[in-house]
Write an enzyme that holds these catalytic residues in place. Structure first.
Site, mmCIF file in Angstrom:
data_model
loop_
_atom_site.group_PDB
_atom_site.id
_atom_site.type_symbol
_atom_site.label_atom_id
_atom_site.label_comp_id
_atom_site.label_asym_id
_atom_site.label_seq_id
_atom_site.Cartn_x
_atom_site.Cartn_y
_atom_site.Cartn_z
ATOM 1 N N ASP A 274 -7.813 -7.555 0.495
ATOM 2 C CA ASP A 274 -6.849 -7.713 1.591
ATOM 3 C C ASP A 274 -7.556 -7.325 2.885
ATOM 4 O O ASP A 274 -8.401 -6.396 2.869
ATOM 5 C CB ASP A 274 -5.618 -6.811 1.380
ATOM 6 C CG ASP A 274 -5.832 -5.434 2.015
ATOM 7 O OD1 ASP A 274 -6.372 -4.546 1.312
ATOM 8 O OD2 ASP A 274 -5.505 -5.261 3.216
ATOM 9 N N ASP B 33 0.859 -1.170 0.000
ATOM 10 C CA ASP B 33 0.000 0.000 0.000
ATOM 11 C C ASP B 33 0.907 1.235 0.000
ATOM 12 O O ASP B 33 2.114 1.123 0.127
ATOM 13 C CB ASP B 33 -0.967 -0.019 1.181
ATOM 14 C CG ASP B 33 -0.270 -0.090 2.525
ATOM 15 O OD1 ASP B 33 -0.936 -0.409 3.512
ATOM 16 O OD2 ASP B 33 0.940 0.168 2.587
HETATM 17 N N1 LIG Z 1 -10.038 0.327 4.016
HETATM 18 C C1 LIG Z 1 -8.895 0.818 3.420
HETATM 19 C C2 LIG Z 1 -7.699 0.185 3.640
HETATM 20 C C3 LIG Z 1 -6.547 0.670 3.064
HETATM 21 N N2 LIG Z 1 -5.353 0.023 3.309
HETATM 22 C C4 LIG Z 1 -6.570 1.809 2.250
HETATM 23 C C5 LIG Z 1 -5.401 2.381 1.631
HETATM 24 O O1 LIG Z 1 -4.259 1.892 1.794
HETATM 25 N N3 LIG Z 1 -5.504 3.478 0.875
HETATM 26 N N4 LIG Z 1 -6.686 4.094 0.674
HETATM 27 C C6 LIG Z 1 -7.812 3.614 1.210
HETATM 28 O O2 LIG Z 1 -8.873 4.211 0.992
HETATM 29 C C7 LIG Z 1 -7.793 2.449 2.037
HETATM 30 C C8 LIG Z 1 -8.955 1.949 2.620
#
Ligand SMILES: Nc1cc(N)c2c(=O)[nH][nH]c(=O)c2c1
Length: 373
Positions: free
Chosen positions: A267, A93
């Site tokens: 995930d 991420d």
């Molecule tokens: N539930 C979520 C888990 C996440 N790891 C993310 C993310 O990494 N970026 N942006 C996101 O909107 C997001 C939402």
């Protein structure tokens, strides 16, 4: 495996899709669940176990890895795959989501985010360009754009501001990523719970012709029906021929209903985090092993499971381990939960291939509703 990033659709059943992402480090069978390997480890698991359960890809958290061991150090040590001994695909991420949820956020503006590390209080700045640079130093196979995820509920003005800035950051991340044939950068659709902002975000990101797209800004505390409504709103405006990744989702029920709406990748920390806290996911629903009713129940979680943690250990023992806060309790329940999640995804993939996904979904939900074995 291929030298480039390729996604191909093998079958559809309604809006549900069976596909394959092919990359140099391996093939990802979709719909796919990605275990979360937060700081270079899927907590309480050996990575060869994670692989044996059926995981084609794991997720790494850029926020945690940039704080320790640090991206330049990981690069000096040969990259994340070499360091953690996982030779298959890794998705990272951007770090932005956890900066906003875990760190001492100091500033967020067009240039990026400035924050204090929750580890040692050091000050860090992360721009869209730095996020992509860090993910590159980690040698990540699928890199996520830096975005701003607004916690719901939020004002339409705030949601629109964050969505528009995320679009500008997506363009900057695309430039910073450049052309890396065997790797991919995914955009992230934002727009909160406002349909026209979701559509605007999806359409603008599609113009960037990225290799895949995520739906962000969900699984942030909203009711499931809001999440599902936003998926229904967003998916029609995402490129049909590109992978669709729903971030941070979810429970088995969330994933079934999202696959039915056209999602390919998931995930979530649910199976690992809840396993460490005593919750077991089974084909007959959830079992909280902290509950005293299990104290003398010598049955296994599921004698038909292929996972030793589900088949060979009694609920009484699991209850004891969890109550005693013994590491083995979290290890066994994490093993069980990831096994169940991967078995569910394998069943989903097979059902789509055979054109019986709707029946599979109904039968799975009925078994959950019947309750404990
Ligand atoms: N539930 C979520 C888990 C996440 N790891 C993310 C993310 O990494 N970026 N942006 C996101 O909107 C997001 C939402």
């Amino acid at each position: 495996m291929t030298e480039t990033f390729q996604f191909k659709l093998l079958a559809t059943d309604g809006k549900a899709r069976r596909g394959e992402v092919s990359m140099p480090r391996g093939t990802i069978r979709t719909p796919a669940f990605m275990p979360v390997g937060t700081v270079g480890t899927v907590k309480a698991m050996y990575l060869d176990q994670v692989r044996e359960l059926g995981a084609d890809i794991i997720l790494g958290n850029t926020y945690h890895l940039m704080l320790r061991p640090g991206p330049e150090r990981v690069a000096r040590l040969g990259g994340l795959h070499e360091l953690i001994r996982w030779p298959y695909p890794i998705l990272t991420d951007s770090g932005g989501f956890q900066v906003m949820s875990l760190s001492g956020l100091r500033k967020l503006d067009e240039q990026g985010v400035t924050f204090k590390s929750h580890v040692d209080g050091a000050l860090h700045h992360m721009s869209p360009e730095r996020s992509i640079e860090i993910q590159g130093l980690l040698d990540s196979d699928i890199q996520m754009q830096l975005d701003e995820c607004v916690a719901l509920p939020a004002s339409p003005k705030e949601i629109e501001r964050a969505m528009e800035m995320s679009l500008r950051w997506a363009e900057r991340c695309k430039v910073a990523f450049g052309d890396q044939p065997g790797k991919a950068m995914f955009g992230i659709v934002q727009g909160g719970d406002i349909p026209h902002l979701r559509v605007r975000s999806a359409q603008a990101l599609a113009e960037l012709n990225l290799k895949g797209y995520a739906i962000g800004g969900l699984a942030v505390g909203e009711p499931q029906e809001v999440m599902l409504d936003m998926i229904d709103t967003t998916v029609p405006h995402m490129p049909f021929e590109k992978p669709r990744y729903l971030m941070g989702v979810g429970t088995p029920d969330d994933m079934l209903k999202s696959v039915a709406r056209g999602i390919d990748m998931f995930d979530c920390v649910m199976p690992t985090r809840s396993g460490r806290h005593g919750l077991a996911f089974t084909r007959r629903g959830r079992i909280n092993l902290r509950n005293a009713r299990h104290a003398e129940d010598m049955r296994p979680l599921d004698e038909e499971s292929s996972c030793p943690a589900a088949r060979d250990y009694s609920r009484a023992y699991l209850h004891h381990l969890i109550r005693a806060n013994e590491s083995l309790g979290g290890m066994l329940l994490t093993w069980n939960n990831l096994s169940y999640y991967q078995d569910l995804m394998a069943g989903i993939r097979k059902a789509i291939e055979e054109g019986r996904f709707a029946d599979f979904m109904a039968e799975t939900q009925e078994n959950w509703a019947r309750g404990d074995l």
